[in-house]
Design an enzyme around this catalytic site. Structure first.
Site, short mmCIF file in Angstrom:
data_model
loop_
_atom_site.label_atom_id
_atom_site.label_comp_id
_atom_site.label_asym_id
_atom_site.label_seq_id
_atom_site.Cartn_x
_atom_site.Cartn_y
_atom_site.Cartn_z
N THR A 195 0.82 -1.22 0.00
CA THR A 195 0.00 0.00 0.00
C THR A 195 0.86 1.27 0.00
O THR A 195 2.00 1.23 0.44
CB THR A 195 -0.88 -0.06 1.27
OG1 THR A 195 -1.78 -1.15 1.12
CG2 THR A 195 -1.63 1.20 1.55
N GLY A 225 -10.61 -2.65 3.85
CA GLY A 225 -9.52 -2.65 4.84
C GLY A 225 -9.47 -1.34 5.61
O GLY A 225 -10.45 -0.58 5.66
N1 ASP Z 1 -3.50 -2.05 5.01
C1 ASP Z 1 -3.77 -2.62 3.71
C2 ASP Z 1 -5.00 -3.47 3.78
O1 ASP Z 1 -5.16 -4.24 4.71
C3 ASP Z 1 -2.64 -3.44 3.18
C4 ASP Z 1 -1.26 -2.81 3.24
O2 ASP Z 1 -1.06 -1.84 3.95
O3 ASP Z 1 -0.35 -3.29 2.54
O4 ASP Z 1 -5.81 -3.39 2.89
#
Ligand code: ASP
Length: 324
Positions: A195, A225
């Protein structure tokens, strides 16, 4: 007033086998977008505009998990989400379930600026995007060959890819000659997408934060998320701006981003103390990380994963990019 500062992240929970070239590629991209942010801050662009600008750049590059290059849902499509918050007046916008919007962060900005709401999702968000005339593309634009391969492996392993959840000690080593860490019989280097986020304080002391993602590889369709959730993945107020990354479910249950602002507000902690406190006291071990700025020009980060792609710069000449 302590001058402007900026931080960016490209995700927490780094693949321990990530090839050196890929690490260098990630560092180059983080440096490039930091420089874009720094130039914008030197030209006195407000914090909220700098956040949007920098996150758009990251979304447009397929390297990290946002916009083009987003992780794939279980049915092989991309469902993107993003949020943005202006600490100046505590205004915010968020979007989820986007399939054709080229830059989700800009649609989140439009939700904040041009809709009566804070959060739009799925068909309603896409309809709003069409009304606003933002750039739309076919879902295929977001899908990369790398991610098709990762989804296939995730399905074979019957797992959602939370690479950052796996403590390195519990992974097995493939062989003496080739010490590749394995999980469920698969090399961990397949678990790559990360992300993106950006936090900025401008020279007027205004803080802003933004986060954008495709979510987790092989996630259930419709899964939302932390990234679009104000207070969890993103938060900004008159004291600080915060963007989180890591396992969304853990970030949601700890309301991670807001906690940083809360302990600054209620316990009187400084930015770095607040970040360390929240990661230690509120976050499950090995799950996530965050970047943060404060209105007095401090910039910092924290994580309890094995690494986090990150970079920061400030008016005093600080400029650093690191992973581990
Ligand atoms: N926080 C993001 C999610 O759970 C994933 C990430 O941060 O890589 O969708």
């Amino acid at each position: 007033m302590g001058g402007w500062a900026i931080a960016v992240h490209g995700g927490a929970g780094v693949d321990p086998n990530l090839p050196w070239e890929r690490q260098e590629e990630a560092k180059r991209l983080l440096t490039r977008v930091l420089n874009i942010g720094v130039s914008a801050l030197r030209s006195s662009l407000p914090a909220i505009d700098v956040v949007e600008l920098v996150v758009r750049e990251l979304e447009s590059d397929p390297l990290f998990n946002s916009g083009r290059g987003s992780a794939l849902s279980a049915n092989g499509t991309v469902e993107m989400e993003a949020s943005i918050m202006n600490g100046n007046g505590r205004r915010c916008g968020a979007v989820s379930g986007l399939t054709t919007v080229k830059n989700p962060i800009s649609l989140a900005r439009l939700v904040m600026d041009k809709s009566p709401h804070s959060y739009l999702a799925f068909s309603g968000a896409e309809e709003f995007a069409r009304q606003q005339g933002v750039e739309m593309v076919d879902n295929d634009y977001f899908i990369t060959e790398d991610n098709i391969g990762m989804l296939k492996l995730a399905k074979e392993a019957n797992t959602i890819l939370f690479d950052y959840r796996i403590p390195i000690e519990t992974c097995s080593v493939a062989s003496q000659e080739s010490p590749i860490l394995m999980m469920n019989g698969l090399p961990i280097s397949i678990y790559a997408p990360e992300t993106v986020g950006c936090v900025v304080v401008d020279s007027e002391g205004r803080c802003a934060a933004g986060t954008s993602t495709g979510g987790l590889m092989n996630k259930m369709n419709g899964r939302i998320g932390d990234s679009p959730l104000i207070g969890s993945g993103t938060y900004a107020c008159n004291l600080c701006g915060v963007s989180c990354t890591g396992e969304g479910e853990a970030i949601i249950r700890s309301t991670l981003a807001r906690e940083v602002g809360a302990v600054m507000e209620y316990k009187g902690l400084k930015l770095k103390e607040a970040v360390d406190y929240v990661i230690k006291e509120r976050l499950d071990e090995g799950m996530a990380g965050l970047i943060a700025v404060s209105s007095n020009g401090d910039v910092t980060y924290g994580f309890n994963t094995n690494g986090m792609f990150r970079g920061c710069a400030n008016e005093d000449g600080l400029m650093e990019v690191s992973i581990w």
